[in-house]
Design an enzyme around this catalytic site. Structure first.
Site, mmCIF file in Angstrom:
data_model
loop_
_atom_site.group_PDB
_atom_site.id
_atom_site.type_symbol
_atom_site.label_atom_id
_atom_site.label_comp_id
_atom_site.label_asym_id
_atom_site.label_seq_id
_atom_site.Cartn_x
_atom_site.Cartn_y
_atom_site.Cartn_z
ATOM 1 N N GLU A 41 -3.229 2.636 -7.479
ATOM 2 C CA GLU A 41 -3.779 3.732 -6.330
ATOM 3 C C GLU A 41 -2.706 4.720 -6.675
ATOM 4 O OE1 GLU A 41 -6.045 2.296 -2.873
ATOM 5 O OE2 GLU A 41 -4.117 1.478 -2.431
ATOM 6 N N HIS A 72 0.921 -1.084 0.004
ATOM 7 C CA HIS A 72 -0.030 0.075 -0.129
ATOM 8 C C HIS A 72 0.632 1.275 -0.071
ATOM 9 C CE1 HIS A 72 -2.552 3.157 1.574
ATOM 10 N NE2 HIS A 72 -3.707 2.647 1.078
#
Ligand code: PGA
Length: 262
Positions: free
Chosen positions: A169, A97
């Site tokens: 992302e 992430h």
């Protein structure tokens, strides 16, 4: 209809009680949505995982961990091992992430070790990739994404494809200060990610779902989900209230069905 993926990373939010209440509510609200149509997953904090497993029907919501060490045990203070996650019955582990990469300085090589370890321990992996605002400004988004994917999946055999998910992302789109990517930009990047997955795995690479994440909300979800190379939405803030997330999911499914039927 292709399966649509909807998931949320709860980051360092929600206590154990808040997490279990949220999961119970989300399960009830979304119970009538066929799980052959959608894959719904939630990634709570480590401390909530054990209780989360107890309250969650795994056919309705898949649970995941936010990170994992690449070793089974050892002198890794503060880390959590695959053996510990297997023991909890975890089905999914998120790797790389943006906050792990940028706040905790994890490298692509480390993410690769983690991806390998997650898969070897029988769990699914969600590898997150994205370019920073600076990299976008320099016009190297594609190069950055290709690098993240090629290193992230280095020496990961194609037998693991059914257990691989990817989230795109863009770093500049995530969180309170983020700007959502336009649907056209997101589609362009997803196309490139899919091409890279085919380059790595051949045609089987097309079976890897690629989700978009970064300031997804009730306004832009419908435009994003109808992009041909977006297979799902990975939502932060707009998913942390179960009712709002349920509405976002339903609006997205409706938009996708309308688009498909045209
Ligand atoms: P956000 O978070 O939707 O709140 O921007 C996305 C993420 O970090 O996955």
């Amino acid at each position: 209809m292709k399966k649509l993926y909807f998931g949320s990373n709860l980051k360092m939010y929600k206590t154990i009680r808040e997490t279990t209440e949220y999961l119970a509510e989300l399960m009830e609200l979304t119970r009538d949505i066929g799980r052959d149509e959608i894959e719904l997953f939630i990634i709570p904090s480590y401390t909530s995982l054990s209780d989360a497993v107890k309250v969650t029907e795994s056919n309705l919501i898949k649970l995941g961990a936010q990170n994992m060490c690449w070793e089974e045990e050892g002198q890794f203070t503060g880390e959590i091992s695959p053996v510990m996650l297997n023991e909890l019955g975890m089905e999914l582990v998120m790797v790389g992430h943006s906050e792990r990469r940028h706040v905790f300085h994890e490298s692509d090589m480390e993410e690769n070790q983690k991806v390998k370890c997650v898969l070897e321990h029988g769990m699914k992996v969600l590898l997150c990739v994205g370019e920073t605002a600076g990299e976008k400004e320099y016009g190297i988004s594609k190069e950055v994404l290709r690098t993240r994917l090629k290193i992230g999946f280095h020496k990961i055999s194609s037998e693991y494809i059914p257990d691989i998910w990817v989230a795109y992302e863009p770093v500049w789109s995530i969180g309170v200060n983020g700007t959502p990517a336009s649907e056209d930009y997101a589609q362009k990047m997803h196309r490139m990610i899919k091409d890279t997955l085919v380059e790595i795995y051949g045609n089987d690479g097309k079976n890897i779902p690629v989700l978009y994440g970064g300031s997804v909300n009730q306004k832009n979800a419908e435009k994003l989900i109808v992009q041909p190379d977006i297979d799902g939405l990975f939502v932060g803030r707009s998913a942390w209230n179960a009712e709002q997330f349920d509405t976002l999911i339903r609006k997205s499914i409706d938009a996708y069905q309308k688009w498909r039927d045209i």
